[in-house]
Design an enzyme around this catalytic site. Structure first.
Site, mmCIF file in Angstrom:
data_model
loop_
_atom_site.group_PDB
_atom_site.id
_atom_site.type_symbol
_atom_site.label_atom_id
_atom_site.label_comp_id
_atom_site.label_asym_id
_atom_site.label_seq_id
_atom_site.Cartn_x
_atom_site.Cartn_y
_atom_site.Cartn_z
ATOM 1 N N GLU A 49 -0.879 -8.565 -8.124
ATOM 2 C CA GLU A 49 0.563 -8.717 -8.298
ATOM 3 C C GLU A 49 0.867 -10.220 -8.195
ATOM 4 O O GLU A 49 0.614 -10.841 -7.160
ATOM 5 C CB GLU A 49 1.248 -7.949 -7.159
ATOM 6 N N CYS A 108 8.748 -6.005 -7.344
ATOM 7 C CA CYS A 108 7.576 -5.145 -7.499
ATOM 8 C C CYS A 108 7.557 -4.501 -8.887
ATOM 9 O O CYS A 108 6.532 -3.986 -9.299
ATOM 10 C CB CYS A 108 7.567 -4.078 -6.422
ATOM 11 N N LYS A 153 13.892 -2.631 10.520
ATOM 12 C CA LYS A 153 13.287 -3.942 10.795
ATOM 13 C C LYS A 153 13.237 -4.704 9.476
ATOM 14 O O LYS A 153 12.409 -4.435 8.610
ATOM 15 C CB LYS A 153 11.857 -3.824 11.352
ATOM 16 N N GLU A 172 7.078 2.321 -0.828
ATOM 17 C CA GLU A 172 7.357 1.689 -2.120
ATOM 18 C C GLU A 172 6.591 0.375 -2.099
ATOM 19 O O GLU A 172 6.996 -0.579 -1.448
ATOM 20 C CB GLU A 172 8.872 1.510 -2.252
HETATM 21 N N1 LIG Z 1 6.920 -3.823 -3.159
HETATM 22 C C1 LIG Z 1 7.631 -4.881 -2.937
HETATM 23 O O1 LIG Z 1 8.800 -4.897 -3.229
HETATM 24 C C2 LIG Z 1 7.063 -6.053 -2.258
HETATM 25 C C3 LIG Z 1 5.772 -6.437 -2.472
HETATM 26 N N2 LIG Z 1 5.300 -7.519 -1.831
HETATM 27 C C4 LIG Z 1 3.917 -7.955 -2.130
HETATM 28 O O2 LIG Z 1 3.300 -8.346 -0.929
HETATM 29 C C5 LIG Z 1 2.900 -9.701 -1.002
HETATM 30 C C6 LIG Z 1 3.047 -10.316 0.358
HETATM 31 O O3 LIG Z 1 4.412 -10.338 0.768
HETATM 32 P P1 LIG Z 1 4.784 -10.083 2.284
HETATM 33 O O4 LIG Z 1 6.138 -10.530 2.582
HETATM 34 O O5 LIG Z 1 3.697 -10.677 3.120
HETATM 35 O O6 LIG Z 1 4.797 -8.504 2.351
HETATM 36 P P2 LIG Z 1 4.562 -7.576 3.599
HETATM 37 O O7 LIG Z 1 4.172 -6.243 3.121
HETATM 38 O O8 LIG Z 1 3.652 -8.261 4.570
HETATM 39 O O9 LIG Z 1 6.001 -7.538 4.316
HETATM 40 C C7 LIG Z 1 6.989 -6.597 4.068
HETATM 41 C C8 LIG Z 1 7.622 -6.124 5.372
HETATM 42 O O10 LIG Z 1 6.607 -5.577 6.212
HETATM 43 C C9 LIG Z 1 6.623 -6.217 7.478
HETATM 44 N N3 LIG Z 1 5.275 -6.226 8.047
HETATM 45 C C10 LIG Z 1 4.263 -7.078 7.778
HETATM 46 N N4 LIG Z 1 3.176 -6.749 8.508
HETATM 47 C C11 LIG Z 1 3.519 -5.658 9.245
HETATM 48 C C12 LIG Z 1 2.833 -4.856 10.196
HETATM 49 N N5 LIG Z 1 1.555 -5.089 10.540
HETATM 50 N N6 LIG Z 1 3.489 -3.837 10.775
HETATM 51 C C13 LIG Z 1 4.777 -3.586 10.442
HETATM 52 N N7 LIG Z 1 5.465 -4.309 9.555
HETATM 53 C C14 LIG Z 1 4.850 -5.326 8.942
HETATM 54 C C15 LIG Z 1 7.184 -7.585 7.194
HETATM 55 O O11 LIG Z 1 7.658 -8.180 8.382
HETATM 56 P P3 LIG Z 1 7.681 -9.774 8.585
HETATM 57 O O12 LIG Z 1 8.568 -10.306 7.525
HETATM 58 O O13 LIG Z 1 8.233 -9.929 9.945
HETATM 59 O O14 LIG Z 1 6.271 -10.236 8.437
HETATM 60 C C16 LIG Z 1 8.267 -7.239 6.206
HETATM 61 O O15 LIG Z 1 9.376 -6.718 6.899
HETATM 62 C C17 LIG Z 1 3.777 -10.316 -2.073
HETATM 63 O O16 LIG Z 1 3.185 -11.437 -2.659
HETATM 64 C C18 LIG Z 1 3.881 -9.163 -3.034
HETATM 65 O O17 LIG Z 1 2.743 -9.119 -3.857
HETATM 66 C C19 LIG Z 1 6.075 -8.212 -0.955
HETATM 67 C C20 LIG Z 1 7.361 -7.872 -0.709
HETATM 68 C C21 LIG Z 1 7.976 -6.783 -1.387
HETATM 69 O O1 LIG Z 2 10.752 -5.349 -5.679
HETATM 70 C C1 LIG Z 2 11.187 -4.404 -5.051
HETATM 71 O O2 LIG Z 2 10.563 -3.713 -4.257
HETATM 72 C C2 LIG Z 2 12.580 -4.079 -5.142
HETATM 73 C C3 LIG Z 2 12.895 -3.373 -6.372
HETATM 74 C C4 LIG Z 2 14.041 -3.992 -6.983
HETATM 75 C C5 LIG Z 2 14.746 -3.007 -7.825
HETATM 76 O O3 LIG Z 2 15.328 -2.085 -7.281
HETATM 77 O O4 LIG Z 2 14.730 -3.207 -9.023
#
Ligand SMILES: NC(=O)C1=CN([C@@H]2O[C@H](COP(=O)(O)OP(=O)(O)OC[C@H]3O[C@@H](n4cnc5c(N)ncnc54)[C@H](OP(=O)(O)O)[C@@H]3O)[C@@H](O)[C@H]2O)C=CC1
Ligand SMILES: O=C(O)CCCC(=O)O
Length: 491
Positions: A386, A289, A180, A255
Site C-alpha cells: 500500500e 485505504c 482511541k 477495515e
Molecule cells: N486502512 C486504513 O485506512 C489505514 C491504513 N493504514 C496503513 O498503515 C500504514 C501505517 O500507518 P499507521 O498509522 O502506522 O497505522 P496503524 O495501523 O499503526 O495505526 C492505526 C491506529 O491503530 C493504533 N495502533 C497502533 N498500534 C497499535 C497496537 N499495538 N494496539 C492498539 N492500537 C494500535 C494507532 O495508534 P497510534 O496512533 O497511537 O499509534 C492508530 O490509532 C500506512 O502507511 C497505511 O499503509 C494506516 C492508516 C489507515
Molecule cells: O482510508 C480509509 O480507511 C478511510 C476510507 C475513506 C472513505 O471512507 O472513503
C-alpha cells in the site's frame, strides 16, 4: 488557527462525562504536518484510565439500551446538527492536525456527519422477526439486541469520519463505546466528543482516551466487558488486535489495508478515466485505504492515458492545506515520506520510467511531488505494498483476462475500479474482481448509504449503510412454549 468557538479545542480525555488529564500528567504533542508547529498537547493515558473508561461505559449501558430507539435517534440527530453547525471549526482543526486541504477537510466533516444522520435514522429500523413455528404449542420470536460495550481504534487519515462511522451505529443500536483515536489526530476526535456531550449524549455512553496505543489497546482487547472492537488501520495491527481479541472472543470489524487496482480498458472514456484516477489516487495526498494503488492500462490507450494523466497531475497545487486552492497537502510524517521515497526509488531502479514528480517537493517538510510512474511491473514493491502517498504507478496489460488476473494478484481485497463503455464487460469484470467494493466508471465510491469494507486481508465487517448497524447487534431467539393448542397461530 482561529476557531469561532475556541472551546472546541479540547486537550483532555472524556471519561464518564468528565474531561480528565492522564493520572501521571503525561502528554502527547500534536503537530501540524504542514509546518511542524506544535498545536496542542493531549493526555497520554494508560491502562488505569482505560479501565475507568470501560467501567463508565459498562455503567452507562443499561440506561442507554433501555431508551427507545426514537430517543437515541433524536440525540444522534442533535449531534449531527451540532457537527454541521461547527463544520468550519472542525475542518480547521482537522487541517491543522492532519494536513489535508481545507476544502477536503470541510468535505470530510460533512461526510462524517452523514454517518451520524444516517444511523440516527437507522436506529428506528432495527427489526425483529416472528418465525413460522414447527410446534403448535410454541411461538418463535427473534429480537435484535445491542452487543454491549464496544471499542474503536481509529487512524489519522480520516480523523472524523472513521470515528462517526463506528460511534454512530454503535450508539444507534444501543451500545456504548470507547474510542482511541490516532495519536497524530486526536483533536478532531475530542471536538466531536465535546459536541456529543452538548447534544445530550449521557455520561459514559461515549468515552475518548488518547495515549499509548499498546497500553490502551491491550486493556480494551483483553477486557471481557468489551464485547466488540472496531478497528481501521494497517493490516499488520489488525492482525495483532485480532489475536489479542481471541481469548475473549469479541466481535470484530476490521477495515484494513488495500491495494486497489484501477483498470482502464481500451474502450474507456479516457477523460473520465483520468478524472477518476485523480480523485481516486490523489485524494488526501494518496493516503486512503481505497486509493488507486495500481493503475492497469490496456495497450491501446496506455500512452494516451499516461500523457493525459501527466497533464492533470502537473496542474495539482501542492501546499499548506490552510491556503485557499491547495489540492495536495503534506504526508502525515517523515516515515510516510521515507516509505514513498523508497517505493519510488525501488521502481525506478528496476526500470520504471518517470512521467511526473518523483522527488520531495521544494516546500520541504513532508511534502512529496504528485508522481506518475510508467512501465511498472509486478516485481516492483509498488505492486504489492500500500503506497499511501501521491504516486500513480502505471502497469500495462493486453487482454481482459490479464487485467483480472493482475487485479486479483494481491492479498488485499478492499476497493477496485475499472473504466469501460462495454456493458457486457461491466458485468463480467465486476463479478470477477475479488474485492468488497468496485467503482465502475467512478473513482469515488464512499457514501454513508453504501456498505464499506473488504475481503481477504483487507478485513471483515461492513460500515455505513443498512448493513453497518448489524455489526453492533446480537440476534436473540425466543422460544415461547406452553401456548394452548386452540390459540390462533402466528407467523
Ligand atoms: N486502512 C486504513 O485506512 C489505514 C491504513 N493504514 C496503513 O498503515 C500504514 C501505517 O500507518 P499507521 O498509522 O502506522 O497505522 P496503524 O495501523 O499503526 O495505526 C492505526 C491506529 O491503530 C493504533 N495502533 C497502533 N498500534 C497499535 C497496537 N499495538 N494496539 C492498539 N492500537 C494500535 C494507532 O495508534 P497510534 O496512533 O497511537 O499509534 C492508530 O490509532 C500506512 O502507511 C497505511 O499503509 C494506516 C492508516 C489507515
Ligand atoms: O482510508 C480509509 O480507511 C478511510 C476510507 C475513506 C472513505 O471512507 O472513503
Amino acid at each position: 488557527m482561529q476557531l469561532s468557538d475556541p472551546t472546541l479545542l479540547k486537550t483532555q480525555c472524556l471519561i464518564d462525562g468528565r474531561w480528565i488529564d492522564a493520572a501521571g500528567g503525561e502528554t502527547i504533542a500534536v503537530r501540524n504536518p504542514a509546518t511542524g508547529q506544535l498545536i496542542a498537547n493531549v493526555p497520554s493515558v494508560g491502562s488505569e484510565e482505560t479501565e475507568q473508561a470501560i467501567a463508565a461505559a459498562e455503567k452507562a449501558w443499561p440506561a442507554w439500551r433501555a431508551r427507545t430507539a426514537d430517543e437515541r435517534s433524536r440525540l444522534l440527530r442533535r449531534w449531527f446538527d451540532l457537527v454541521m453547525q461547527h463544520q468550519e471549526d472542525l475542518a480547521l482543526l482537522m487541517t491543522s492536525e492532519q494536513g489535508k486541504p481545507l476544502a477536503e477537510a470541510r468535505g470530510e466533516i460533512a461526510y462524517a456527519a452523514s454517518y451520524i444522520e444516517w444511523f440516527a435514522e437507522e436506529a428506528k429500523r432495527v427489526y425483529g422477526d416472528v418465525l413460522p413455528s414447527p410446534w403448535a404449542d410454541k411461538r418463535l420470536v427473534v429480537t435484535q439486541e445491542p452487543v454491549g460495550v464496544c471499542a474503536a481504534i481509529t487512524p489519522w487519515n480520516f480523523p472524523a469520519a472513521m470515528i462517526t462511522r463506528k460511534v454512530a451505529p454503535a450508539l444507534a443500536a444501543g451500545c456504548t463505546m470507547i474510542v482511541k483515536p490516532a495519536s497524530q489526530t486526536p483533536l478532531s476526535a475530542l471536538a466531536l466528543a465535546e459536541l456529543a456531550c452538548r447534544a445530550g449524549i449521557p455520561a459514559g455512553v461515549l468515552g475518548v482516551v488518547t495515549g499509548s496505543a499498546r497500553a490502551i489497546g491491550g486493556v480494551l482487547t483483553a477486557s471481557p466487558t468489551v464485547r466488540k472492537l472496531s478497528f481501521t488501520g494497517s493490516t499488520e495491527i489488525g492482525r495483532v488486535l485480532a489475536a489479542q481479541c481471541a481469548p475473549t472472543l469479541k466481535k470484530m470489524s476490521l477495515e484494513l489495508g488495500g491495494n486497489a487496482p484501477f483498470i482502464v480498458f481500451d474502450d474507456a472514456d479516457l477523460d473520465e478515466a483520468v478524472q477518476g484516477a485523480i480523485v481516486s489516487k490523489y485524494r488526501n495526498t494518496g493516503q486512503t485505504c481505497v486509493c488507486a494503488n495500481r493503475l492497469l492500462v490496456q495497450d491501446g490507450v496506455y500512452d494516451a492515458f499516461a500523457e493525459k494523466l501527466q497533464a492533470a497531475v502537473a496542474a495539482l497545487r501542492v501546499g499548506d492545506g490552510m491556503q485557499e486552492g491547495v489540492e495536495q497537502g503534506p504526508l502525515i510524517d517523515h516515515s510516510a515520506l521515507e516509505k514513498v521515497e523508497q517505493l519510488v526509488g525501488d521502481a525506478l531502479s528496476r526500470g520504471a520510467r518517470l512521467v511526473a514528480g518523483g522527488a520531495r517537493h521544494p516546500l520541504g517538510g513532508t511534502f512529496y511531488q504528485p508522481t506518475v510512474l510508467a512501465d511498472v511491473t509486478p516485481d516492483m514493491h509498488v505492486a504489492k505494498e500500500e503506497i499511501f502517498g501521491p504516486v500513480a504507478p502505471l502497469f500495462r496489460f493486453s487482454s481482459e483476462a490479464d487485467a483480472i488476473r493482475m487485479a486479483n494478484d494481491t492479498e488485499f481485497g478492499l476497493a477496485a475500479y475499472f473504466y469501460t463503455t462495454d456493458v457486457r464487460r461491466v458485468w463480467r469484470v465486476a463479478g470477477a474482481l475479488a474485492y468488497g467494493m468496485v467503482g465502475i466508471n467512478s473513482g469515488l465510491i464512499s457514501t454513508a448509504v453504501a456498505p464499506f469494507g473488504g475481503v481477504k486481508q483487507s478485513g471483515m465487517g461492513r460500515e455505513g449503510s443498512k448493513y453497518g448497524i448489524h455489526d453492533y447487534i446480537d440476534t436473540k431467539y425466543l422460544c415461547m412454549g406452553g401456548i394452548k393448542p386452540d390459540s390462533p397461530p402466528v407467523g
